[in-house]
Design an enzyme around this catalytic site. Sequence first.
Site, PDB file in Angstrom:
ATOM      1  N   ASP A 199      12.165 -38.400 -36.418  1.00  0.00           N
ATOM      2  CA  ASP A 199      13.289 -37.583 -36.872  1.00  0.00           C
ATOM      3  C   ASP A 199      12.865 -36.625 -38.011  1.00  0.00           C
ATOM      4  O   ASP A 199      11.728 -36.634 -38.460  1.00  0.00           O
ATOM      5  CB  ASP A 199      14.049 -38.708 -37.810  1.00  0.00           C
ATOM      6  N   LYS A 221      16.727 -34.026 -35.175  1.00  0.00           N
ATOM      7  CA  LYS A 221      17.897 -33.321 -34.857  1.00  0.00           C
ATOM      8  C   LYS A 221      18.250 -32.252 -35.844  1.00  0.00           C
ATOM      9  O   LYS A 221      18.016 -32.448 -37.243  1.00  0.00           O
ATOM     10  CB  LYS A 221      19.138 -34.184 -34.973  1.00  0.00           C
ATOM     11  N   MET A 328      25.958 -35.701 -44.380  1.00  0.00           N
ATOM     12  CA  MET A 328      26.073 -34.720 -43.251  1.00  0.00           C
ATOM     13  C   MET A 328      27.388 -33.605 -43.753  1.00  0.00           C
ATOM     14  O   MET A 328      28.326 -33.323 -42.897  1.00  0.00           O
ATOM     15  CB  MET A 328      26.503 -35.253 -41.981  1.00  0.00           C
TER      16      MET A 328
HETATM   17  N1  SAH Z   1      20.127 -43.052 -41.897  1.00  0.00           N
HETATM   18  C1  SAH Z   1      20.323 -42.075 -42.767  1.00  0.00           C
HETATM   19  C2  SAH Z   1      21.348 -40.996 -42.842  1.00  0.00           C
HETATM   20  C3  SAH Z   1      21.334 -40.036 -41.533  1.00  0.00           C
HETATM   21  S1  SAH Z   1      22.630 -38.956 -41.448  1.00  0.00           S
HETATM   22  C4  SAH Z   1      20.293 -42.886 -44.092  1.00  0.00           C
HETATM   23  O1  SAH Z   1      20.625 -43.884 -44.276  1.00  0.00           O
HETATM   24  O2  SAH Z   1      20.044 -42.155 -45.282  1.00  0.00           O
HETATM   25  C5  SAH Z   1      21.675 -37.709 -42.244  1.00  0.00           C
HETATM   26  C6  SAH Z   1      22.257 -37.238 -43.635  1.00  0.00           C
HETATM   27  O3  SAH Z   1      21.891 -37.934 -44.450  1.00  0.00           O
HETATM   28  C7  SAH Z   1      21.913 -35.759 -43.948  1.00  0.00           C
HETATM   29  O4  SAH Z   1      22.902 -35.251 -43.663  1.00  0.00           O
HETATM   30  C8  SAH Z   1      22.126 -35.992 -45.531  1.00  0.00           C
HETATM   31  O5  SAH Z   1      23.450 -36.184 -45.970  1.00  0.00           O
HETATM   32  C9  SAH Z   1      21.733 -37.345 -45.848  1.00  0.00           C
HETATM   33  N2  SAH Z   1      20.033 -37.396 -46.221  1.00  0.00           N
HETATM   34  C10 SAH Z   1      19.023 -37.980 -45.623  1.00  0.00           C
HETATM   35  N3  SAH Z   1      18.176 -37.939 -46.196  1.00  0.00           N
HETATM   36  C11 SAH Z   1      18.560 -37.269 -47.613  1.00  0.00           C
HETATM   37  C12 SAH Z   1      17.701 -36.697 -48.348  1.00  0.00           C
HETATM   38  N4  SAH Z   1      16.291 -36.803 -48.678  1.00  0.00           N
HETATM   39  N5  SAH Z   1      18.227 -35.840 -49.237  1.00  0.00           N
HETATM   40  C13 SAH Z   1      19.614 -35.519 -49.124  1.00  0.00           C
HETATM   41  N6  SAH Z   1      20.280 -36.178 -48.099  1.00  0.00           N
HETATM   42  C14 SAH Z   1      19.645 -36.722 -47.430  1.00  0.00           C
END
Ligand code: SAH
Length: 410
Positions: A199, A221, A328
């Site tokens: 990813d 994505k 997101m």
């Molecule tokens: N499964 C993931 C979330 C996926 S949706 C989880 O549990 O973290 C993707 C969103 O996650 C991004 O748009 C953002 O809002 C957040 N995200 C993931 N990693 C991030 C990071 N290192 N810093 C800030 N936002 C993050």
Amino acid sequence: MSGPFLLGLSLAGRRVVAVGGGAVTARRVTDLLAEGAELEVVAPELVPGLRALVESGEVSWTPRRYAGAADLDGAFLVHTATGDPATDRRVAADAEARHTFCVNAGEAAAGSAQVPARADVATPTGDVRIAVHAGGDPRRAAGVRSSLVDHLTSGVVDLRSHRPHGGWVALVGAGPGEEQLLTRRATTLLAAADVVVTDRLVPQAVLARLPETTRVIDVGKQPLHHPVPQEEINRILVEEARRGRAVVRLKGGDPYVLGRGGEERAACEAAGVRVEVVPGITSAVSVPAAAGIPVTHRGVARGFTVVTGHEELPGLPTGTDHTLVVLMGIAGLRETAARLVAAGRPASCPVGVVESGWTAQQRVTLGTLADIAERAEQVGVASPAVVVVGDVVTLAHAWPAKGVGRGAVA
Ligand code: SAH
């Protein structure tokens, strides 16, 4: 060469006689049962752990002292730990006379069999088992064993199987973007994978550590742009596994938090592919934490909600003591803030936006529902970012005046 010859025993269905009913026997009996051995304990009394095993029918018990060689009838292996050296020696001598190996727990070095320090590193393609004997020093052996486990699960040892195994898929959470926040299970499975389907949000350092010949398929994505549709990702997982490959689907954060992990699991199950899900540290909780924001805090917030999009906003609690975490949420930030105010949250409710949490690029932008959209635009906030709404934001490292309810955003 001193010390015993280390040999693997298949104990399933084989009779083992354990003489003595104390704690040492209890520990060994538990281990031997896990191997499928049939246990007979000879002892006048049992510690509670052993008694429970007898009561549940997992172990049979001869409730008396050791009576002689006939007690060892039919045993493939004998274990003695009576606490009385003379009895242990007698049991060992009787076993020797019948050509049966014997562990003498009271005098380990004297026994014809010795128990090494052991551990398993489990992979879906079979466990890697290690056994360490260290010149008769059990503490040294245990220490070395633990270091070996650390090494084997660190991700630097190639654990791929070179025998046909029918394929498997593991949906693995990679955490928020810092290699150290990967779980042990994640590093172990990565080291066992033939193919890693990755990813955009996965830490690059993690991929850099994979063995050179591990195939990496990037289905990352971009926001508002999905290069590889979900059905195609599902298809790749199923097909690779059906070709007999060990597949890790590495996903940012936790696979089940807005990560479509449930769908990928269902696709694998529907295709009859073996699948395991490994939780990861979700960005929903850990990215606010990286900025000093706890999603709950005594006296400040007792609960939190994780959302994406706008549909669910009107139904959520409006108190500033309930934390909202929006994933997101950057493209829709202005609308989110407006909708929350329209739904009844005070416009003065603190908001924090944390971009690229746990990376060198991390940046925190603070404000209120009234002005966060403007502040974010001013500094050019970009995905990935987590938006946190609620009083807990005042606990952020960067909040101007520390202390809840004090100070305001300058
Ligand atoms: N499964 C993931 C979330 C996926 S949706 C989880 O549990 O973290 C993707 C969103 O996650 C991004 O748009 C953002 O809002 C957040 N995200 C993931 N990693 C991030 C990071 N290192 N810093 C800030 N936002 C993050």
